[in-house]
Each structure stands twice: as C-alpha cells, then as structure tokens.
Write a protein that holds these residues in place. Structure first.
Motif, PDB file in Angstrom:
ATOM      1  N   ARG A   9       0.830  -1.209   0.000  1.00 34.30           N
ATOM      2  CA  ARG A   9       0.000   0.000   0.000  1.00 34.30           C
ATOM      3  C   ARG A   9       0.860   1.253   0.000  1.00 34.30           C
ATOM      4  O   ARG A   9       0.556   2.227  -0.677  1.00 34.30           O
ATOM      5  N   ARG A  10       1.964   1.213   0.779  1.00 31.63           N
ATOM      6  CA  ARG A  10       2.858   2.371   0.818  1.00 31.63           C
ATOM      7  C   ARG A  10       3.488   2.605  -0.554  1.00 31.63           C
ATOM      8  O   ARG A  10       3.624   3.737  -1.010  1.00 31.63           O
ATOM      9  N   LYS A  11       3.873   1.498  -1.214  1.00 26.98           N
ATOM     10  CA  LYS A  11       4.466   1.603  -2.544  1.00 26.98           C
ATOM     11  C   LYS A  11       3.466   2.155  -3.544  1.00 26.98           C
ATOM     12  O   LYS A  11       3.779   3.041  -4.341  1.00 26.98           O
ATOM     13  N   ASP A  12       2.243   1.636  -3.490  1.00 23.77           N
ATOM     14  CA  ASP A  12       1.202   2.120  -4.397  1.00 23.77           C
ATOM     15  C   ASP A  12       0.920   3.598  -4.163  1.00 23.77           C
ATOM     16  O   ASP A  12       0.707   4.354  -5.115  1.00 23.77           O
ATOM     17  N   ARG A  13       0.913   4.019  -2.910  1.00 25.16           N
ATOM     18  CA  ARG A  13       0.641   5.423  -2.581  1.00 25.16           C
ATOM     19  C   ARG A  13       1.771   6.316  -3.092  1.00 25.16           C
ATOM     20  O   ARG A  13       1.516   7.421  -3.573  1.00 25.16           O
ATOM     21  N   GLU A  14       3.008   5.836  -3.021  1.00 22.60           N
ATOM     22  CA  GLU A  14       4.137   6.612  -3.519  1.00 22.60           C
ATOM     23  C   GLU A  14       4.080   6.748  -5.039  1.00 22.60           C
ATOM     24  O   GLU A  14       4.374   7.808  -5.592  1.00 22.60           O
ATOM     25  N   VAL A  15       3.696   5.666  -5.713  1.00 26.86           N
ATOM     26  CA  VAL A  15       3.536   5.715  -7.172  1.00 26.86           C
ATOM     27  C   VAL A  15       2.444   6.710  -7.538  1.00 26.86           C
ATOM     28  O   VAL A  15       2.611   7.528  -8.456  1.00 26.86           O
ATOM     29  N   LEU A  16       1.341   6.673  -6.817  1.00 25.40           N
ATOM     30  CA  LEU A  16       0.235   7.597  -7.070  1.00 25.40           C
ATOM     31  C   LEU A  16       0.676   9.035  -6.809  1.00 25.40           C
ATOM     32  O   LEU A  16       0.327   9.947  -7.575  1.00 25.40           O
ATOM     33  N   ARG A  17       1.468   9.233  -5.776  1.00 28.31           N
ATOM     34  CA  ARG A  17       1.963  10.580  -5.450  1.00 28.31           C
ATOM     35  C   ARG A  17       2.762  11.150  -6.613  1.00 28.31           C
ATOM     36  O   ARG A  17       2.583  12.318  -6.990  1.00 28.31           O
ATOM     37  N   ARG A  18       3.656  10.337  -7.182  1.00 27.63           N
ATOM     38  CA  ARG A  18       4.457  10.792  -8.320  1.00 27.63           C
ATOM     39  C   ARG A  18       3.582  11.082  -9.538  1.00 27.63           C
ATOM     40  O   ARG A  18       3.816  12.059 -10.259  1.00 27.63           O
ATOM     41  N   GLU A  19       2.577  10.251  -9.749  1.00 19.86           N
ATOM     42  CA  GLU A  19       1.671  10.453 -10.883  1.00 19.86           C
ATOM     43  C   GLU A  19       0.897  11.751 -10.739  1.00 19.86           C
ATOM     44  O   GLU A  19       0.713  12.494 -11.708  1.00 19.86           O
ATOM     45  N   ILE A  20       0.454  12.044  -9.517  1.00 22.06           N
ATOM     46  CA  ILE A  20      -0.285  13.288  -9.265  1.00 22.06           C
ATOM     47  C   ILE A  20       0.607  14.491  -9.563  1.00 22.06           C
ATOM     48  O   ILE A  20       0.173  15.461 -10.205  1.00 22.06           O
ATOM     49  N   ILE A  21       1.843  14.443  -9.101  1.00 17.69           N
ATOM     50  CA  ILE A  21       2.786  15.544  -9.335  1.00 17.69           C
ATOM     51  C   ILE A  21       2.985  15.766 -10.833  1.00 17.69           C
ATOM     52  O   ILE A  21       2.946  16.903 -11.318  1.00 17.69           O
ATOM     53  N   GLU A  22       3.183  14.699 -11.576  1.00 20.91           N
ATOM     54  CA  GLU A  22       3.427  14.808 -13.014  1.00 20.91           C
ATOM     55  C   GLU A  22       2.204  15.328 -13.766  1.00 20.91           C
ATOM     56  O   GLU A  22       2.313  16.211 -14.631  1.00 20.91           O
ATOM     57  N   VAL A  23       1.027  14.791 -13.440  1.00 19.21           N
ATOM     58  CA  VAL A  23      -0.203  15.227 -14.106  1.00 19.21           C
ATOM     59  C   VAL A  23      -0.527  16.672 -13.739  1.00 19.21           C
ATOM     60  O   VAL A  23      -0.899  17.479 -14.595  1.00 19.21           O
ATOM     61  N   ALA A  24      -0.378  17.013 -12.449  1.00 21.52           N
ATOM     62  CA  ALA A  24      -0.668  18.375 -11.994  1.00 21.52           C
ATOM     63  C   ALA A  24       0.267  19.375 -12.648  1.00 21.52           C
ATOM     64  O   ALA A  24      -0.145  20.473 -13.040  1.00 21.52           O
ATOM     65  N   HIS A  25       1.529  19.009 -12.772  1.00 16.63           N
ATOM     66  CA  HIS A  25       2.517  19.883 -13.419  1.00 16.63           C
ATOM     67  C   HIS A  25       2.075  20.227 -14.836  1.00 16.63           C
ATOM     68  O   HIS A  25       2.031  21.404 -15.231  1.00 16.63           O
ATOM     69  N   LYS A  26       1.722  19.226 -15.618  1.00 19.18           N
ATOM     70  CA  LYS A  26       1.295  19.445 -16.998  1.00 19.18           C
ATOM     71  C   LYS A  26      -0.008  20.248 -17.057  1.00 19.18           C
ATOM     72  O   LYS A  26      -0.162  21.140 -17.896  1.00 19.18           O
ATOM     73  N   THR A  27      -0.930  19.946 -16.147  1.00 21.77           N
ATOM     74  CA  THR A  27      -2.238  20.616 -16.159  1.00 21.77           C
ATOM     75  C   THR A  27      -2.121  22.076 -15.752  1.00 21.77           C
ATOM     76  O   THR A  27      -2.693  22.964 -16.402  1.00 21.77           O
ATOM     77  N   PHE A  28      -1.378  22.364 -14.680  1.00 21.16           N
ATOM     78  CA  PHE A  28      -1.184  23.743 -14.242  1.00 21.16           C
ATOM     79  C   PHE A  28      -0.439  24.552 -15.297  1.00 21.16           C
ATOM     80  O   PHE A  28      -0.725  25.726 -15.520  1.00 21.16           O
ATOM     81  N   THR A  29       0.543  23.905 -15.930  1.00 21.78           N
ATOM     82  CA  THR A  29       1.342  24.586 -16.940  1.00 21.78           C
ATOM     83  C   THR A  29       0.506  25.013 -18.137  1.00 21.78           C
ATOM     84  O   THR A  29       0.619  26.145 -18.622  1.00 21.78           O
ATOM     85  N   SER A  30      -0.337  24.134 -18.616  1.00 23.21           N
ATOM     86  CA  SER A  30      -1.105  24.422 -19.834  1.00 23.21           C
ATOM     87  C   SER A  30      -2.374  25.223 -19.577  1.00 23.21           C
ATOM     88  O   SER A  30      -2.788  26.027 -20.414  1.00 23.21           O
ATOM     89  N   ASN A  31      -2.992  25.045 -18.413  1.00 26.13           N
ATOM     90  CA  ASN A  31      -4.282  25.683 -18.143  1.00 26.13           C
ATOM     91  C   ASN A  31      -4.223  26.842 -17.153  1.00 26.13           C
ATOM     92  O   ASN A  31      -5.199  27.575 -16.992  1.00 26.13           O
ATOM     93  N   GLY A  32      -3.080  26.994 -16.487  1.00 28.72           N
ATOM     94  CA  GLY A  32      -2.992  27.996 -15.434  1.00 28.72           C
ATOM     95  C   GLY A  32      -3.370  27.373 -14.102  1.00 28.72           C
ATOM     96  O   GLY A  32      -4.157  26.423 -14.056  1.00 28.72           O
ATOM     97  N   ILE A  33      -2.826  27.906 -13.026  1.00 29.05           N
ATOM     98  CA  ILE A  33      -3.068  27.329 -11.697  1.00 29.05           C
ATOM     99  C   ILE A  33      -4.478  27.633 -11.212  1.00 29.05           C
ATOM    100  O   ILE A  33      -5.182  26.760 -10.705  1.00 29.05           O
TER     101      ILE A  33
END
Length: 212
Positions: A9-33
């Motif tokens: 579960r800890r591993k899955d949560r860490e993977v999800l954390r990285r995915e959120i960071i990557e997706v949020a980065h792209k979304t904030f960059t293209s659409n504005g914060i």
C-alpha cells in the motif's frame, strides 16, 4: 507476512503521489493554476478527492512538491549533459533550450497565479546551498574552458540571476511580451555580461540557430 500488504500500500501510494505531481505539473502549466481546481485534478485522474487531499493537503503543498520535482529533474538532466559533453557551454545551451521550451507552452497567467502562494514564492527567492555549489562548479570550469570571464564576482552574479526570477514573477512585462521574449532578453543580458568574446560568440550562434 502481515507486513507485506502494508508495504504494498505504501508503494502504491508513492507511485500515485508521483503520478499526481506529473499530471498536476502538466495541467497547471497548460491551463494555469487558478483555472484548475483540486477537485478537477482528482476527477481527471480517476481518484477521489479524499485520496488527493490525503496525499496533498492543499494546492500550495502540491505546487511546492512540483517545484522540487522540477528542480530535481533539471539537475539530473544537466548533470547528464555535462557527463556526456564535458563542456560547460553545452550545459548552458541545454538549460536555456529546456527553459525556453517550457516557457513556450506555459499558460500566460501562470506567474500571476503563483503570487497567491506565499510559501512557494519564498522558495523562488531562496538560493539553496547545493545549487550554489553546483553553479560555482560550472562557473569555475567555464573559466577554465575560456567561456566565462575570470574577473567576475560569482556570488553577486548568482544573486542577480535569482532576482531575474522575481522580475518574471512580479513585472508587468509578461502582459506586454511573451514569456519566451522576456526570458531571452534576460539571458542575453546575463550571458554577455559574464562571458568572454569567445563565449559570447557561441551564445549568439546558439540563439540564432534556436530561432531557426
């Protein structure tokens, strides 16, 4: 045996954390914060709002994690360029090209949106010790390679470079010119001030080729 599911579960949560960071980065960059709500982000990733807020308590916390993620990726990228090319000017070109590429796809209101997050703004103003050490190493090697002048006070130059970030954040230039234009002129001013004649010629050729 009972600990294995917890580790998973800890591993899955860490993977999800990285995915959120990557997706949020792209979304904030293209659409504005401002235009992206945390609820929208959770929905786009197919996770619950509760899960998102368990990992990142608020949008500013998420933005801070994105900041560190970008810095870490950039440092690794530049280190790889230096190891492969062995030339400081190659590292500088790689840095500027990376920055220009990112700025060209950045939402026009991105820096204005950032001003609503004081903890994040403080990070932009700080110059971490490891960053100073790495930058000084590049500068020293650049002097040895005939690219940078040897009569420069490095600490002052580094702090001026950091102040240029604040210019991008707070100036109204971004409302009159594109981010790429502003960054390019700052780069010209900075590089032509610290490079030798040889280094300046290399940088001018780089800018001409990049425009093409």
């Amino acid at each position: 045996m009972t600990d294995l599911p917890k580790r998973s579960r800890r591993k899955d949560r860490e993977v999800l954390r990285r995915e959120i960071i990557e997706v949020a980065h792209k979304t904030f960059t293209s659409n504005g914060i401002k235009n992206v709500r945390m609820d929208d982000l959770a929905s786009s990733m197919g996770i619950s709002k509760r899960t998102l807020y368990e990992i990142f308590t608020d949008k500013e916390t998420l933005l801070i994690e994105i900041f560190w993620h970008i810095r870490k990726e950039r440092d690794i990228y530049l280190s790889n360029v230096m190891e492969r090319e062995g030339s400081v000017i190659a590292v500088m070109f790689a840095l500027y090209e990376r920055e220009l590429t990112e700025l060209s796809s950045l939402h026009y209101n991105f820096f204005a949106d950032l001003q609503k997050y004081p903890r994040l703004l403080e990070l932009f103003k700080q110059i971490p010790t490891d960053y100073i050490s790495n930058a000084y190493s590049y500068f020293t090697k650049g002097v040895e390679q005939g690219i940078f002048r040897d009569d420069i006070n490095f600490e002052i130059v580094l702090r001026i470079m950091n102040m240029h970030k604040e210019l991008m954040l707070y100036s109204d230039l971004n409302s009159r010119f594109s981010l790429v234009e502003v960054y390019t002129e700052i780069a010209k001013l900075h590089m032509r001030g610290i490079t030798t004649e040889y280094g300046s010629q290399l940088f001018d050729n780089f800018l001409k080729n990049y425009k093409r």
